[in-house]
Design an enzyme around this catalytic site. Structure first.
Site, PDB file in Angstrom:
ATOM      1  N   ASP A 337     -19.315 -85.251  -2.867  1.00 13.35           N
ATOM      2  CA  ASP A 337     -19.384 -84.041  -3.677  1.00 13.35           C
ATOM      3  C   ASP A 337     -20.801 -83.844  -4.226  1.00 13.35           C
ATOM      4  O   ASP A 337     -21.467 -84.816  -4.594  1.00 13.35           O
ATOM      5  CB  ASP A 337     -18.380 -84.181  -4.827  1.00 13.35           C
ATOM      6  CG  ASP A 337     -18.297 -82.955  -5.689  1.00 13.35           C
ATOM      7  OD1 ASP A 337     -17.798 -81.934  -5.197  1.00 13.35           O
ATOM      8  OD2 ASP A 337     -18.753 -83.017  -6.839  1.00 13.35           O
ATOM      9  N   GLU A 366     -21.802 -82.575   0.649  1.00 13.23           N
ATOM     10  CA  GLU A 366     -21.772 -81.171   0.248  1.00 13.23           C
ATOM     11  C   GLU A 366     -23.200 -80.773  -0.127  1.00 13.23           C
ATOM     12  O   GLU A 366     -23.710 -81.135  -1.184  1.00 13.23           O
ATOM     13  CB  GLU A 366     -20.842 -80.963  -0.953  1.00 13.23           C
ATOM     14  CG  GLU A 366     -20.776 -79.505  -1.385  1.00 13.23           C
ATOM     15  CD  GLU A 366     -20.039 -79.300  -2.699  1.00 13.23           C
ATOM     16  OE1 GLU A 366     -19.427 -78.249  -2.884  1.00 13.23           O
ATOM     17  OE2 GLU A 366     -20.104 -80.212  -3.564  1.00 13.23           O
TER      18      GLU A 366
END
Length: 625
Positions: A337, A366
């Site tokens: 993330d 990400e």
């Protein structure tokens, strides 16, 4: 990741209080050990140095030794006397139990048992997800409730409330396990679940990105043992489990936030400072230092303290936590993330430490950037990043520019130099920037975006076009749970609307889309197409690793080929509202001596020697013969 939520402002004076607490804490009480992390470790690791965090009242005031010939190579104390970091050398040490002994000047003694466990056979050489996979993204709280007994827990603040759109709805690990055969039937071979570790926020904790204990599965999802069982059940089905890992931040309720190991464990400013989200400053040669600092060190939201990966203790802790989960749960990959919100050097060290330990382990980050060059900067061995002597060591990135194109292109019925299907062509024309285009996660939606079926007004023709692109171009396709049955959701109404419960995941649901007989005709149309497409893809090496040649779109139609020495696939997309006749002479270099093509979906055979007629807003995936 988009986690900005309407919670009370709670950062004010937080750092000052913690600092005062550290300096004025009483040192007179007897020591005790309340936390040991990692709770155990494994013998035979590539890096033999293990940093064990021990937390307890006044523990740093004691001298420490270890039994069974375990060598202590370093003892690190901080300004907080309730923490001690003990580094041991596990080289040439097999699986064993031993004891840490703590002795004070007053001859007080405290002991702590510790274990080095045996690793799974060939653990370091474990395989990971790759372009042969299709990844199914789900949010466990919204997927299926397999165990009603864990809906609420005394140890966590937020309780079950399915009537609240942003509340805890009760989905859990057992719900995933019970529906693994369904997920496999869609054509998925891997599952990326949003985080499962404990998130003890008082509200909006269902997304679990504000973790409060990174060694413990949230009890509302199940137990650590349940998570390991999920991996085992998936492996029985030749499926892979990908953990969503967060390196950038924890939740404000994390147990360490109540009493930091050291002030430098997290990033902080004189007053609350939120990230500016402008990650281009990292490679921008004209960027100011203050903009860089705020981008990297600023907090995501007030409830998510920003971890300081420049601090060696924090960085080592996160590296070991990630490796511990790989070993314990037998994981097959990570999705990281907000990858490039962390300190660039620190996150590169974290990534390389994991891939050094597991050479075949895939990690996708990400990296939500707006251009191919900016995203390519973050993939391992990027020649762009090498200009600045940087290497992230990140094997895979998420293809956000393809996502941006795919969510607009199918509503642009008139093609032009920049509009319509040309957007896809232009995206792939920049593939030369990436070190490895086959190892990119490709998608048209996820848990932070508008639902693709919402974007296209539940026009199944456009859905089919989007899915065809995901299934036939380079990279690793990712499907968001429920889209395969036509689920929609409007992000403008809030995140809960794009994260609705899967129908049939709860006892008493009027519609059970997990089973064929429970689906509505509309759901069945979506499911049948998706299932056929991605199950076909499972065995197609020509898609997994073949080359691609594409042709400049004409009249809002796009033709490309995937090919290897054994097979050639011809893909045609008609993005216009008119039936098109596509002459095939132009494609001779790929058409070669093939005469016919069998469509994967309709199973009809087309003569490709002269022309192909294709319906409006439709696709053909032709296996050439």
């Amino acid at each position: 990741m988009n986690k900005i939520i309407n919670l009370p402002f709670i950062f004010r004076s937080f750092i000052k209080k913690i600092t005062l607490f550290l300096f004025f804490m009483s040192l007179t009480l007897h020591a005790q050990i309340d936390k040991v992390e990692p709770p155990f470790w494994y013998a035979g690791m590539q890096n033999p140095e293990l940093q064990v965090l021990l937390y307890g009242k006044d523990i740093a005031q004691y001298q420490v030794t270890a039994s069974n010939g375990i060598k202590i190579t370093n003892v690190k104390r901080t300004e907080n006397p309730n923490y001690i970091f003990v580094t041991i050398d596990t080289k040439k040490v097999g699986a064993t139990d031993f004891v840490f002994t703590f002795k004070s000047n007053k001859k007080e003694t405290l002991t702590q048992k510790y274990s080095l466990k045996k690793r799974r056979e060939k653990s370091a050489q474990r395989k990971s997800f790759d372009s042969s996979d299709m990844m199914y993204l789900l949010m466990p709280d919204r997927f299926a409730n397999g165990n009603r007994n864990n809906d609420s827990q005394n140890s966590t603040q937020e309780k079950y409330n399915r009537d609240l759109p942003g509340g805890r709805h009760g989905g859990d690990i057992e719900g995933i396990i019970k529906n693994l055969d369904y997920i496999s039937s869609v054509g998925a071979t891997a599952i990326w679940s949003t985080p499962l570790c404990e998130d003890n926020d008082a509200a909006y904790s269902y997304h679990t990105y504000g973790q409060s204990d990174v060694y413990k599965i949230d009890p509302r999802y199940g137990t650590n043992e349940d998570y390991a069982r999920l991996a085992a059940e998936m492996h029985k089905r030749d499926m892979k489990l990908v953990m969503d890992y967060v390196t950038n931040h924890w939740g404000i309720e994390h147990w360490m936030m109540k009493e930091l190991p050291t002030k430098e464990w997290i990033n902080h400013f004189d007053s609350y400072t939120q990230t500016n989200h402008k990650r281009t400053v990292i490679h921008d040669t004209n960027a100011s230092e203050i903009d860089k600092k705020i981008a990297i060190d600023g907090w995501f939201v007030p409830t998510m303290p920003d971890l300081n990966l420049k601090n060696p203790l924090t960085l080592k802790y996160l590296i070991q936590n990630a490796i511990w989960w790989i070993e314990y749960a037998d994981l097959d990959g990570f999705r990281v993330d907000t990858y490039n919100y962390s300190d660039p050097k620190g996150i590169a060290t974290w990534t390389k430490s994991i891939t050094d330990e597991y050479p075949n382990f895939n990690i996708v980050g990400e990296v939500w950037m707006q251009s191919q060059a900016q995203m390519a900067y973050w993939q391992k061995d990027s020649k762009i990043a090498a200009i600045q002597n940087y290497n992230s060591y990140l094997p895979s990135v998420m293809d956000f520019t393809l996502y941006e194109a795919a969510t607009k292109v199918f509503s642009e019925d008139e093609g032009s130099w920049e509009k319509g299907i040309m957007k896809l062509y232009d995206n792939f024309s920049n593939d030369f920037l990436y070190p490895n285009t086959n190892n990119m996660l490709i998608f048209v939606e996820n848990h932070d975006t508008n639902r693709i079926n919402q974007t296209y007004g539940n026009d199944i023709r456009k859905y089919k076009m989007a899915m065809t692109v995901l299934a036939t171009v380079r990279g690793i396709p990712q499907l968001y749970y429920g889209s395969e049955i036509g689920m929609a959701g409007d992000k403008n109404k809030g995140d809960a609307d794009i994260r609705q419960d899967f129908p049939g995941g709860w006892e008493g649901d009027p519609n059970n889309a997990f089973v064929k007989e429970g689906r509505t005709p509309g759901q069945s149309e979506y499911f049948d197409f998706t299932s056929k497409l991605f199950n076909w893809r499972k065995a197609k090496k020509v898609i997994h690793s073949g080359k691609m040649t594409h042709y400049i779109p004409e009249n809002n139609t796009y033709v490309y080929f995937r090919y290897n020495a054994e097979e050639t696939i011809m893909v045609l997309l008609n993005n216009s509202n008119e039936t098109k006749t596509i002459k095939t002479d132009r494609f001779k270099e790929n058409r070669k001596n093939f005469k016919t093509g069998k469509d994967v979906i309709s199973e009809l055979t087309f003569d490709i020697t002269n022309e192909i007629i294709i319906e409006p807003k439709s696709v053909l995936i032709l296996e050439l013969k």
